[in-house]
Design a protein around this motif. Structure first.
Motif, mmCIF file in Angstrom:
data_model
loop_
_atom_site.group_PDB
_atom_site.id
_atom_site.type_symbol
_atom_site.label_atom_id
_atom_site.label_comp_id
_atom_site.label_asym_id
_atom_site.label_seq_id
_atom_site.Cartn_x
_atom_site.Cartn_y
_atom_site.Cartn_z
ATOM 1 N N HIS A 23 -1.731 1.572 -5.283
ATOM 2 C CA HIS A 23 -1.116 2.455 -4.291
ATOM 3 C C HIS A 23 -1.525 3.904 -4.539
ATOM 4 O O HIS A 23 -1.880 4.636 -3.602
ATOM 5 N N ALA A 24 -1.516 4.345 -5.778
ATOM 6 C CA ALA A 24 -1.889 5.720 -6.104
ATOM 7 C C ALA A 24 -3.349 6.002 -5.727
ATOM 8 O O ALA A 24 -3.647 7.049 -5.135
ATOM 9 N N MET A 25 -4.253 5.083 -6.053
ATOM 10 C CA MET A 25 -5.663 5.286 -5.706
ATOM 11 C C MET A 25 -5.854 5.329 -4.197
ATOM 12 O O MET A 25 -6.518 6.228 -3.674
ATOM 13 N N LEU A 26 -5.264 4.352 -3.500
ATOM 14 C CA LEU A 26 -5.427 4.307 -2.046
ATOM 15 C C LEU A 26 -4.753 5.502 -1.375
ATOM 16 O O LEU A 26 -5.233 5.990 -0.348
ATOM 17 N N ASN A 27 -3.672 5.989 -1.948
ATOM 18 C CA ASN A 27 -2.979 7.150 -1.392
ATOM 19 C C ASN A 27 -3.856 8.402 -1.438
ATOM 20 O O ASN A 27 -3.652 9.334 -0.666
ATOM 21 N N ARG A 28 -4.850 8.428 -2.340
ATOM 22 C CA ARG A 28 -5.770 9.569 -2.440
ATOM 23 C C ARG A 28 -7.041 9.355 -1.619
ATOM 24 O O ARG A 28 -7.933 10.201 -1.625
ATOM 25 N N SER A 29 -7.142 8.239 -0.906
ATOM 26 C CA SER A 29 -8.330 7.954 -0.103
ATOM 27 C C SER A 29 -8.182 8.539 1.301
ATOM 28 O O SER A 29 -7.074 8.859 1.732
ATOM 29 N N ARG A 35 -0.652 4.496 3.858
ATOM 30 C CA ARG A 35 -0.095 3.152 3.672
ATOM 31 C C ARG A 35 1.080 3.195 2.706
ATOM 32 O O ARG A 35 1.006 3.819 1.652
ATOM 33 N N THR A 36 2.103 2.472 3.063
ATOM 34 C CA THR A 36 3.238 2.358 2.151
ATOM 35 C C THR A 36 2.908 1.329 1.072
ATOM 36 O O THR A 36 2.002 0.500 1.226
ATOM 37 N N ARG A 37 3.656 1.373 0.012
ATOM 38 C CA ARG A 37 3.472 0.381 -1.054
ATOM 39 C C ARG A 37 3.743 -1.018 -0.510
ATOM 40 O O ARG A 37 3.063 -1.972 -0.878
ATOM 41 N N GLU A 38 4.711 -1.134 0.364
ATOM 42 C CA GLU A 38 5.039 -2.439 0.956
ATOM 43 C C GLU A 38 3.856 -2.983 1.763
ATOM 44 O O GLU A 38 3.564 -4.183 1.713
ATOM 45 N N THR A 39 3.185 -2.117 2.511
ATOM 46 C CA THR A 39 2.016 -2.548 3.276
ATOM 47 C C THR A 39 0.909 -3.001 2.330
ATOM 48 O O THR A 39 0.256 -4.018 2.567
ATOM 49 N N ILE A 40 0.719 -2.268 1.251
ATOM 50 C CA ILE A 40 -0.299 -2.659 0.268
ATOM 51 C C ILE A 40 0.059 -3.999 -0.360
ATOM 52 O O ILE A 40 -0.802 -4.860 -0.529
ATOM 53 N N GLU A 41 1.322 -4.215 -0.680
ATOM 54 C CA GLU A 41 1.748 -5.511 -1.232
ATOM 55 C C GLU A 41 1.420 -6.646 -0.270
ATOM 56 O O GLU A 41 0.923 -7.692 -0.694
ATOM 57 N N CYS A 76 -13.022 -4.519 2.035
ATOM 58 C CA CYS A 76 -12.276 -3.295 2.318
ATOM 59 C C CYS A 76 -11.568 -2.774 1.070
ATOM 60 O O CYS A 76 -11.484 -3.462 0.050
ATOM 61 N N ASP A 77 -11.079 -1.548 1.200
ATOM 62 C CA ASP A 77 -10.298 -0.889 0.148
ATOM 63 C C ASP A 77 -11.022 -0.823 -1.192
ATOM 64 O O ASP A 77 -10.398 -0.861 -2.245
ATOM 65 N N VAL A 78 -12.346 -0.699 -1.147
ATOM 66 C CA VAL A 78 -13.104 -0.542 -2.386
ATOM 67 C C VAL A 78 -12.876 0.888 -2.885
ATOM 68 O O VAL A 78 -13.208 1.849 -2.193
ATOM 69 N N ILE A 79 -12.282 1.006 -4.063
ATOM 70 C CA ILE A 79 -11.974 2.330 -4.587
ATOM 71 C C ILE A 79 -12.022 2.320 -6.110
ATOM 72 O O ILE A 79 -11.621 1.342 -6.749
#
Length: 141
Positions: A23-29, A35-41, A76-79
Protein backbone atom coordinates in the motif's frame (compact mmCIF):
# COMPACT_ATOMS: atom_id res chain seq x y z
CA UNK A 1 8.17 -19.73 -7.16
CA UNK A 2 11.15 -18.68 -5.07
CA UNK A 3 13.95 -17.16 -7.09
CA UNK A 4 17.04 -15.92 -5.22
CA UNK A 5 19.20 -13.28 -6.89
CA UNK A 6 21.89 -11.20 -5.26
CA UNK A 7 20.64 -9.85 -1.95
CA UNK A 8 16.99 -10.49 -2.87
CA UNK A 9 14.41 -13.19 -3.41
CA UNK A 10 11.31 -13.17 -5.64
CA UNK A 11 8.32 -15.13 -4.41
CA UNK A 12 4.76 -15.69 -5.56
CA UNK A 13 3.66 -16.77 -2.07
CA UNK A 14 0.82 -14.41 -1.14
CA UNK A 15 1.29 -15.24 2.54
CA UNK A 16 4.62 -13.40 2.46
CA UNK A 17 3.17 -10.16 1.09
CA UNK A 18 3.39 -7.18 3.41
CA UNK A 19 0.21 -5.34 2.44
CA UNK A 20 1.25 -2.28 4.43
CA UNK A 21 4.45 -2.07 2.35
CA UNK A 22 2.53 -2.70 -0.89
CA UNK A 23 0.00 0.00 0.00
CA UNK A 24 2.80 2.45 0.87
CA UNK A 25 4.65 1.81 -2.41
CA UNK A 26 1.51 2.06 -4.53
CA UNK A 27 0.42 5.17 -2.64
CA UNK A 28 3.61 6.87 -3.93
CA UNK A 29 2.94 5.84 -7.55
CA UNK A 30 1.27 7.97 -10.22
CA UNK A 31 -1.23 5.26 -11.19
CA UNK A 32 -2.43 3.92 -7.82
CA UNK A 33 -1.95 6.77 -5.38
CA UNK A 34 -5.65 6.96 -4.56
CA UNK A 35 -6.27 3.25 -3.88
CA UNK A 36 -7.41 2.33 -0.42
CA UNK A 37 -5.79 -0.52 1.44
CA UNK A 38 -9.07 -2.41 1.14
CA UNK A 39 -8.99 -2.06 -2.66
CA UNK A 40 -5.41 -3.33 -2.70
CA UNK A 41 -6.40 -6.30 -0.53
CA UNK A 42 -9.18 -7.21 -3.01
CA UNK A 43 -6.85 -6.83 -5.98
CA UNK A 44 -4.28 -9.09 -4.31
CA UNK A 45 -6.92 -11.70 -3.48
CA UNK A 46 -7.97 -11.88 -7.13
CA UNK A 47 -4.59 -11.78 -8.88
CA UNK A 48 -1.32 -13.68 -9.17
CA UNK A 49 1.04 -11.66 -6.99
CA UNK A 50 4.80 -11.40 -6.74
CA UNK A 51 6.93 -9.89 -4.01
CA UNK A 52 10.64 -9.17 -3.81
CA UNK A 53 12.25 -9.41 -0.38
CA UNK A 54 15.63 -8.33 0.95
CA UNK A 55 17.86 -10.48 3.19
CA UNK A 56 15.97 -9.31 6.28
CA UNK A 57 12.67 -10.40 4.73
CA UNK A 58 11.39 -6.87 4.09
CA UNK A 59 9.31 -6.45 0.97
CA UNK A 60 10.98 -4.08 -1.48
CA UNK A 61 8.98 -4.65 -4.69
CA UNK A 62 5.61 -5.88 -5.88
CA UNK A 63 3.79 -6.84 -9.07
CA UNK A 64 0.62 -8.65 -10.00
CA UNK A 65 -0.88 -10.33 -13.02
CA UNK A 66 -4.55 -10.75 -13.84
CA UNK A 67 -5.10 -13.80 -16.02
CA UNK A 68 -7.55 -16.34 -17.34
CA UNK A 69 -4.63 -18.83 -17.23
CA UNK A 70 -5.45 -19.94 -20.78
CA UNK A 71 -4.95 -17.10 -23.26
CA UNK A 72 -3.78 -13.83 -21.71
CA UNK A 73 -2.59 -11.91 -18.70
CA UNK A 74 -2.48 -8.24 -17.75
CA UNK A 75 0.69 -7.24 -15.91
CA UNK A 76 0.12 -4.39 -13.49
CA UNK A 77 1.26 -2.62 -10.33
CA UNK A 78 4.92 -3.35 -10.99
CA UNK A 79 6.74 -1.22 -8.43
CA UNK A 80 10.10 -1.16 -6.67
CA UNK A 81 10.66 0.80 -3.48
CA UNK A 82 12.64 3.96 -4.19
CA UNK A 83 15.56 2.89 -1.99
CA UNK A 84 16.06 -0.28 -4.06
CA UNK A 85 15.68 1.07 -7.59
CA UNK A 86 18.52 0.88 -10.12
CA UNK A 87 19.62 -2.48 -8.71
CA UNK A 88 18.07 -4.73 -11.36
CA UNK A 89 15.08 -5.72 -9.23
CA UNK A 90 12.47 -4.51 -11.72
CA UNK A 91 14.14 -6.30 -14.60
CA UNK A 92 14.49 -9.58 -12.69
CA UNK A 93 10.92 -9.32 -11.38
CA UNK A 94 9.39 -8.81 -14.84
CA UNK A 95 11.59 -11.55 -16.31
CA UNK A 96 10.50 -13.98 -13.59
CA UNK A 97 6.85 -13.20 -14.20
CA UNK A 98 6.82 -13.41 -18.00
CA UNK A 99 8.91 -16.60 -17.95
CA UNK A 100 6.88 -18.25 -15.18
CA UNK A 101 5.29 -21.61 -15.84
CA UNK A 102 1.81 -20.13 -15.34
CA UNK A 103 2.16 -17.27 -17.84
CA UNK A 104 4.65 -18.55 -20.40
CA UNK A 105 3.07 -18.68 -23.85
CA UNK A 106 0.14 -16.41 -22.99
CA UNK A 107 -0.45 -12.99 -24.54
CA UNK A 108 0.79 -10.33 -22.15
CA UNK A 109 -0.64 -6.85 -21.86
CA UNK A 110 0.26 -3.85 -19.74
CA UNK A 111 -0.06 -0.08 -19.64
CA UNK A 112 2.75 2.27 -18.65
CA UNK A 113 3.63 5.92 -18.98
CA UNK A 114 7.31 5.64 -18.08
CA UNK A 115 8.95 2.21 -18.23
CA UNK A 116 8.76 1.27 -21.90
CA UNK A 117 12.42 0.23 -22.11
CA UNK A 118 12.04 -2.26 -19.28
CA UNK A 119 9.07 -4.03 -20.83
CA UNK A 120 10.43 -3.95 -24.38
CA UNK A 121 13.30 -6.18 -23.16
CA UNK A 122 10.69 -8.90 -22.67
CA UNK A 123 8.83 -8.60 -25.96
CA UNK A 124 6.20 -6.01 -25.08
CA UNK A 125 5.63 -3.50 -27.90
CA UNK A 126 4.32 0.02 -27.87
CA UNK A 127 1.08 0.20 -29.78
CA UNK A 128 -1.26 3.02 -30.64
CA UNK A 129 -3.90 3.39 -27.99
CA UNK A 130 -6.86 1.26 -29.01
CA UNK A 131 -8.07 0.57 -25.51
CA UNK A 132 -11.56 1.56 -24.47
CA UNK A 133 -12.09 2.17 -20.82
CA UNK A 134 -15.13 2.84 -18.66
CA UNK A 135 -14.18 5.34 -15.96
CA UNK A 136 -14.65 4.36 -12.37
CA UNK A 137 -17.82 5.85 -10.97
CA UNK A 138 -17.59 8.19 -8.00
CA UNK A 139 -18.21 6.33 -4.76
CA UNK A 140 -17.72 2.92 -6.39
CA UNK A 141 -15.80 0.30 -4.43
Amino acid sequence: MNIPFGDYEISDDKKRLDLDAVHAMLNRSYWANNRTRETIERSVANSRCYGVYDRQGRQVAFARAITDAATAYYLCDVIVDEAHRRSGIGTKLVQSIVESEELRGLFGYLATDDAHGLYEKFGFRREPEKVMRKPREEGAR
